[in-house]
Each structure stands twice: as C-alpha cells, then as structure tokens.
Design a protein around this motif. Structure first.
Motif, mmCIF file in Angstrom:
data_model
loop_
_atom_site.group_PDB
_atom_site.id
_atom_site.type_symbol
_atom_site.label_atom_id
_atom_site.label_comp_id
_atom_site.label_asym_id
_atom_site.label_seq_id
_atom_site.Cartn_x
_atom_site.Cartn_y
_atom_site.Cartn_z
ATOM 1 N N THR A 151 -20.153 -5.020 45.554
ATOM 2 C CA THR A 151 -20.025 -4.908 44.101
ATOM 3 C C THR A 151 -19.657 -3.502 43.657
ATOM 4 O OG1 THR A 151 -22.403 -4.463 43.850
ATOM 5 C CG2 THR A 151 -21.684 -6.762 43.737
ATOM 6 N N LEU A 152 -19.902 -2.509 44.484
ATOM 7 C CA LEU A 152 -19.533 -1.129 44.127
ATOM 8 C C LEU A 152 -18.019 -0.963 43.971
ATOM 9 C CD1 LEU A 152 -21.911 1.163 46.244
ATOM 10 C CD2 LEU A 152 -21.767 0.997 43.752
ATOM 11 N N ARG A 153 -17.246 -1.902 44.538
ATOM 12 C CA ARG A 153 -15.790 -1.803 44.423
ATOM 13 C C ARG A 153 -15.324 -1.870 42.971
ATOM 14 N NH1 ARG A 153 -15.314 -5.684 48.797
ATOM 15 N NH2 ARG A 153 -14.449 -7.170 47.296
ATOM 16 N N GLY A 154 -16.172 -2.381 42.092
ATOM 17 C CA GLY A 154 -15.782 -2.515 40.689
ATOM 18 C C GLY A 154 -16.148 -1.335 39.824
ATOM 19 N N TRP A 155 -16.399 -0.159 40.419
ATOM 20 C CA TRP A 155 -16.860 1.004 39.651
ATOM 21 C C TRP A 155 -15.893 1.416 38.546
ATOM 22 C CZ3 TRP A 155 -13.813 5.343 39.484
ATOM 23 C CH2 TRP A 155 -12.804 5.439 40.447
ATOM 24 N N ILE A 200 -5.781 3.432 39.296
ATOM 25 C CA ILE A 200 -5.117 2.267 39.892
ATOM 26 C C ILE A 200 -4.201 2.692 41.034
ATOM 27 C CG2 ILE A 200 -3.424 0.438 39.459
ATOM 28 C CD1 ILE A 200 -4.607 0.197 36.634
ATOM 29 N N ALA A 201 -3.426 3.751 40.800
ATOM 30 C CA ALA A 201 -2.470 4.204 41.814
ATOM 31 C C ALA A 201 -3.166 4.715 43.072
ATOM 32 C CB ALA A 201 -1.573 5.290 41.236
ATOM 33 N N VAL A 202 -4.288 5.402 42.899
ATOM 34 C CA VAL A 202 -4.959 6.042 44.037
ATOM 35 C C VAL A 202 -5.907 5.080 44.753
ATOM 36 C CG1 VAL A 202 -6.547 7.890 44.711
ATOM 37 C CG2 VAL A 202 -4.761 8.341 43.019
ATOM 38 N N PHE A 203 -6.684 4.305 43.989
ATOM 39 C CA PHE A 203 -7.768 3.526 44.593
ATOM 40 C C PHE A 203 -7.465 2.037 44.740
ATOM 41 C CE2 PHE A 203 -9.846 7.221 42.636
ATOM 42 C CZ PHE A 203 -10.569 7.706 43.713
ATOM 43 N N TYR A 204 -6.474 1.522 44.025
ATOM 44 C CA TYR A 204 -6.270 0.078 44.012
ATOM 45 C C TYR A 204 -4.870 -0.334 44.463
ATOM 46 C CZ TYR A 204 -10.745 -0.270 41.670
ATOM 47 O OH TYR A 204 -12.084 -0.184 41.368
ATOM 48 N N SER A 205 -4.189 0.514 45.150
ATOM 49 C CA SER A 205 -2.916 0.130 45.749
ATOM 50 C C SER A 205 -3.170 -0.383 47.161
ATOM 51 C CB SER A 205 -1.951 1.323 45.777
ATOM 52 O OG SER A 205 -1.576 1.687 44.462
ATOM 53 N N GLY A 206 -2.259 -1.230 47.640
ATOM 54 C CA GLY A 206 -2.427 -1.817 48.963
ATOM 55 C C GLY A 206 -1.913 -0.894 50.065
ATOM 56 N N LEU A 389 -9.735 -5.980 32.702
ATOM 57 C CA LEU A 389 -9.484 -7.265 33.363
ATOM 58 C C LEU A 389 -8.590 -7.079 34.586
ATOM 59 C CD1 LEU A 389 -8.866 -9.576 30.264
ATOM 60 C CD2 LEU A 389 -10.859 -9.582 31.772
ATOM 61 N N LEU A 390 -7.594 -6.207 34.461
ATOM 62 C CA LEU A 390 -6.702 -5.942 35.585
ATOM 63 C C LEU A 390 -7.464 -5.326 36.753
ATOM 64 C CD1 LEU A 390 -3.893 -5.685 36.902
ATOM 65 C CD2 LEU A 390 -3.629 -3.505 35.696
ATOM 66 N N VAL A 391 -8.294 -4.318 36.473
ATOM 67 C CA VAL A 391 -9.045 -3.640 37.537
ATOM 68 C C VAL A 391 -10.055 -4.594 38.165
ATOM 69 C CG1 VAL A 391 -10.596 -1.722 38.072
ATOM 70 C CG2 VAL A 391 -8.705 -1.375 36.483
ATOM 71 N N ALA A 392 -10.610 -5.513 37.377
ATOM 72 C CA ALA A 392 -11.536 -6.500 37.944
ATOM 73 C C ALA A 392 -10.837 -7.365 38.986
ATOM 74 C CB ALA A 392 -12.114 -7.367 36.827
ATOM 75 N N GLU A 393 -9.619 -7.807 38.670
ATOM 76 C CA GLU A 393 -8.864 -8.615 39.628
ATOM 77 C C GLU A 393 -8.513 -7.801 40.871
ATOM 78 O OE1 GLU A 393 -5.498 -10.367 37.778
ATOM 79 O OE2 GLU A 393 -6.655 -11.516 36.316
ATOM 80 N N LEU A 394 -8.146 -6.532 40.666
ATOM 81 C CA LEU A 394 -7.813 -5.681 41.804
ATOM 82 C C LEU A 394 -9.047 -5.381 42.658
ATOM 83 C CD1 LEU A 394 -5.415 -3.118 40.059
ATOM 84 C CD2 LEU A 394 -4.783 -5.076 41.482
ATOM 85 N N SER A 395 -10.217 -5.361 42.032
ATOM 86 C CA SER A 395 -11.440 -5.033 42.759
ATOM 87 C C SER A 395 -11.949 -6.187 43.608
ATOM 88 C CB SER A 395 -12.544 -4.614 41.772
ATOM 89 O OG SER A 395 -12.171 -3.482 41.029
ATOM 90 N N PHE A 396 -11.929 -7.401 43.058
ATOM 91 C CA PHE A 396 -12.583 -8.527 43.725
ATOM 92 C C PHE A 396 -11.655 -9.680 44.076
ATOM 93 C CE2 PHE A 396 -15.876 -6.694 40.810
ATOM 94 C CZ PHE A 396 -16.627 -6.082 41.800
ATOM 95 N N GLY A 397 -10.428 -9.695 43.536
ATOM 96 C CA GLY A 397 -9.522 -10.810 43.788
ATOM 97 C C GLY A 397 -9.670 -11.869 42.718
ATOM 98 N N GLN A 398 -8.538 -12.318 42.205
ATOM 99 C CA GLN A 398 -8.557 -13.277 41.099
ATOM 100 C C GLN A 398 -9.260 -14.575 41.498
ATOM 101 O OE1 GLN A 398 -4.847 -15.230 39.656
ATOM 102 N NE2 GLN A 398 -5.295 -14.203 37.723
ATOM 103 N N GLY A 399 -10.184 -15.008 40.641
ATOM 104 C CA GLY A 399 -10.867 -16.275 40.873
ATOM 105 C C GLY A 399 -12.097 -16.185 41.746
#
Length: 459
Positions: A151-155, A200-206, A389-399
């Motif tokens: 859950t820390l991924r959603g900081w 987003i660019a630093v922590f949530y890119s693949g 909402l965007l960061v939530a999807e990037l943190s945990f995956g949609q759905g």
C-alpha cells in the motif's frame, strides 16, 4: 501571470516597516484579472462536466448493468506492434489525458517565461506552498500505511490538487472573494501540477527503452522548430496546426509511450515546445498574445469538455458493493491514508509553509486578505481528482482492490474537502459582500463615483 505593483494598504501607526514588505497574495493587474476570469469560466464548465461524468460512472458501475460498464472500459483497440493495443480506459488515461497535460505544459511555460513565476520574489510563495502541500500529505499517507510495502506504493496519490474541480467550487461560492485568492489557487495548482508531472515521470514510468525515446526526439525537435519558426503562421491559420503540428505531436506521444515513460509526459513536453512570446516580425510581446496563449484558448475546451470528463468516466467507476462494501473500502489503509492526507495534509502543508514564510522572510499577506481566507483556499486544495485517479491506477493497476479503494478514498476526500472549504469560504464571501455594499453606500453618500462600476462598464 504578470502583475503590476500594488499600492500598500494604509498601515496603523507604529507599523512603519509593514508597507515595505512584499505582499504574498497581492491583487493582479486588470488584464490579469480578465485572463483569470476567462479561465475560471471555462474551468467551471469543465468542473461540472468532470463531476457529472464521475457520477454517471459510479451509478452505472453499481447498477444491475454494471457488467456493460466494465466491458466497455476494458474493451481493447489499437495496433499491437506499436504497443498501442490498449483498453478504452488506458486510452483515456494515456491518450486523452495527454491533452490535459499539454495545456499544463503551456501554462507552466507561460508562467515561468512571462508570468509571475519568472520573478523569484513572486514565485517563491506558491512554489513553497505547493511543495508543502505535496510533502505533508505524502508523509501522512506513509504514516497511515507504515509497514505495508504494497500500500505504500500509493504515497503520491494525495499530492495533487484538481484545478477544474477546485475552481468550479470557488466560482460557485466565492463571487465576492478577493481576486488575490483566485490567483493564488491557480498559481498553486500550476506548481502543484509541475511537481505531479515530475513524480509521474520519475516514480511511475515503466522499464525504459532507449531507442523509442531517442527516436521521439526527431518529431519533437521538428515540432519545436516549426512552432518557433512559423509561430505567426500557426497563430493565424488554425487548420495548419491540425495538419502539420498535430501529426508530429501524435508520433512523439506514441514513441514516448513505447519508451516506457508515461505518455502524459509527452503532452507536457509538447506544451513546453510552443513559444510564449510573440515574434518581432509579428510586433513583439506588446502586439498581442503569443502562440502559447492562442493554443491554450483553442485546446482548453477540448480538454475541459472532452478529455478530462471521459477520463473521469472511465476511472471513477468503482463497484462499491453497497454499504458493506463502502465500509470495507473506507477501512482500507489506502483509503484512510488518502482521506487524512487530502483533508488534513493539504491545508496543513500549505498553511504551515505560508506562515513560515511570513515569519522567516519579509513577506506578508496582502492587506485585502486574512488568514481565514488562506485557510479556506488551502482546504479547497484538498480536492484531488484527475491526477490522483491517474496516480492510483499507476500505483496499483486499474481494477485492483487497492485501486478501487483508493478511488473511493479520493472521491470521499474530495467531497469532504469541498464541503469544509465551502463552509469557510461561504461565510467569508458573505462578509466581503456586506463590506462591499457598505463601501458602495458610503461612496454614494459622499458623492464619489463607484470606480468598480465604471471599470465593469468599460470592460
């Protein structure tokens, strides 16, 4: 946002140094107020559409026909060899939201090149306040979720302010509030967006793929060259931008998407590439708006009226599962952390940072404002929606369960923040309205013409 120096408010005896201290949230120039008013009107409509799209999604996702909603959201289309075989929900998040971030890039560059943020004395306040409004919510979220690595991924979820939603609320309840508050909220949101983009660019890119990223520099470079070399042409000929610049922008976006960097970053880069200042051949900066401002006027309705509402429609649809499911979602540390961070963390971070600036520097509040006004706007900044909402999807995956619970937390926190801010600012708006009416009556009795009415008639 360019401003003219404001005349200091009369100071009581014994406060000789107060008038020499720079005002934190001073009233902008008349031209600035007109521009802010125009943005407010457009964002108000966008905010209403955003809320409507989210409500429709929530109702549909919790109705007997919920299966059709999720089937629509998960429907995939696109060309797989280009890594573009995406669901409609992903197209909304990666594609349509790039239009929103394109406008963010335009606004950011214009503020740093030709607006208040180019001056350190004026930029330090919103930059510091925005940083405080990002840091404190992140810390509170981490404290609530400490010990759970998943859950820390959603900081970063509760760090962003939704400008369309927040401005819509402010426009409805704050018709008599000082314009300095509106300018502060918009400037704060601009800096907030810059921080969110960086996160987003630093922590949530693949996983980074270098070749597509290098190839993206080719269309981006050509796009930048053409936009600067023929800025007057693109400003006068609207179809030219669609036929020449748009294809280059789409290619840049596709290559950035293929590189592993989140595609919304491409929208920001494309916005940064547009010139802000009018060319000398077109009369220079004093001759009228530059290409950046022209593009903002052209594309803002597309963002506010289509891109963001469609994204909200596909992202806000959560199957809550009745009251029992709602209770389960709100008891998840993810949702609890988001609510605490947005409702408490945002105002604490913004207020504490601003207060420290008044104590550690020569800065002061503008004479037209009180700390309770700043408190109301700081609470309003706790409305997190689009980027959250965007960061939530990037943190945990949609759905995923945590993603659904995060969205419940975002919606609940935004609703609570809107209610609390409305309670504070509605009272302040009433007091400002009464003060204006008393001042107008005094002016009429003294035979002094109402300057504000003259300005309104002249505009």
């Amino acid at each position: 946002m360019s401003q003219t120096p404001t005349t200091p408010s009369p100071q009581p005896p014994g406060q000789k140094t107060a008038s020499t201290r720079p005002a934190l949230f001073s009233r902008g120039s008349y031209a600035e107020s007109l521009r802010i008013g125009e943005i407010l009107r457009k964002e108000t409509v966008g905010g209403a559409l955003l809320v409507a799209a989210a409500v429709v999604a929530l109702i549909w996702a919790n109705s007997p026909a919920s299966g059709s909603y999720f089937a629509l959201r998960d429907l995939t289309i696109g060309y797989e060899p280009w890594h573009l075989n995406l669901s409609l929900g992903a197209w909304a998040a990666d594609g349509l939201l790039a239009i929103f971030f394109f406008l963010v890039g335009l606004e950011l560059k214009r503020e740093f090149i030709a607006g208040d943020l180019r001056q350190l004395s004026k930029s330090i306040v919103p930059v510091a306040a925005a940083a405080g409004g990002v840091l404190v919510p992140a810390v509170l979220y981490v404290l609530v979720n400490l010990g759970n690595a998943e859950t820390l991924r959603g900081w970063a979820i509760p760090t962003a302010t939704d400008i369309a939603f927040a401005v819509a609320v402010l426009a409805i309840i704050g018709s008599h509030l000082p314009s300095a508050l509106r300018i502060f909220l918009l400037t704060l949101a601009v800096v907030d967006d810059l921080i969110a983009i960086t996160i987003i660019a630093v922590f949530y890119s693949g996983e980074l793929h270098v070749l597509p990223l290098l190839l993206a520099l080719v269309p981006l470079g050509l796009y930048t060259f053409l936009a600067h070399r023929y800025r007057r042409f693109f400003g006068l000929k609207a179809p030219a931008a669609w036929l020449i610049l748009l294809p280059l922008g789409v290619i840049t976006w596709a290559l950035v998407h293929a590189s592993g960097i989140h595609a919304t970053v491409a929208g920001v880069l494309l916005g940064f590439a547009i010139p802000v200042i009018r060319s000398q051949a077109s009369g220079g900066p004093e001759a009228g708006p530059g290409l950046s401002e022209i593009f903002e006027h052209r594309f803002r309705p597309i963002s506010a009226g289509v891109a963001v509402p469609v994204f909200a429609f596909f992202s806000a649809g959560v199957a809550v599962g009745g009251w029992e499911g709602l209770g389960s979602a709100l008891s998840d540390p993810v949702a609890l952390g988001i609510i605490v961070a947005l409702v408490l963390g945002k105002p604490i971070g913004i207020l504490a940072t601003t207060w420290l600036l008044t104590k550690l520097t020569r800065a002061r509040l503008d004479g037209s404002l009180r700390w309770i006004d700043i408190t109301g706007v700081s609470i309003l900044a706790g409305i997190g929606f689009t980027v959250s909402l965007l960061v939530a999807e990037l943190s945990f995956g949609q759905g995923s369960p945590h993603d659904d619970h995060a969205k419940v937390g975002i919606l609940a926190a935004s609703f609570i923040a809107a209610l609390l801010a409305s309670a504070v600012l509605t009272t302040r708006n009433r007091q400002y309205r009464i003060a204006e009416e008393e001042e107008r009556r005094d002016s009429d009795q003294d035979g002094i013409p109402d300057v504000y009415q003259q300005d309104a008639a002249g505009s």
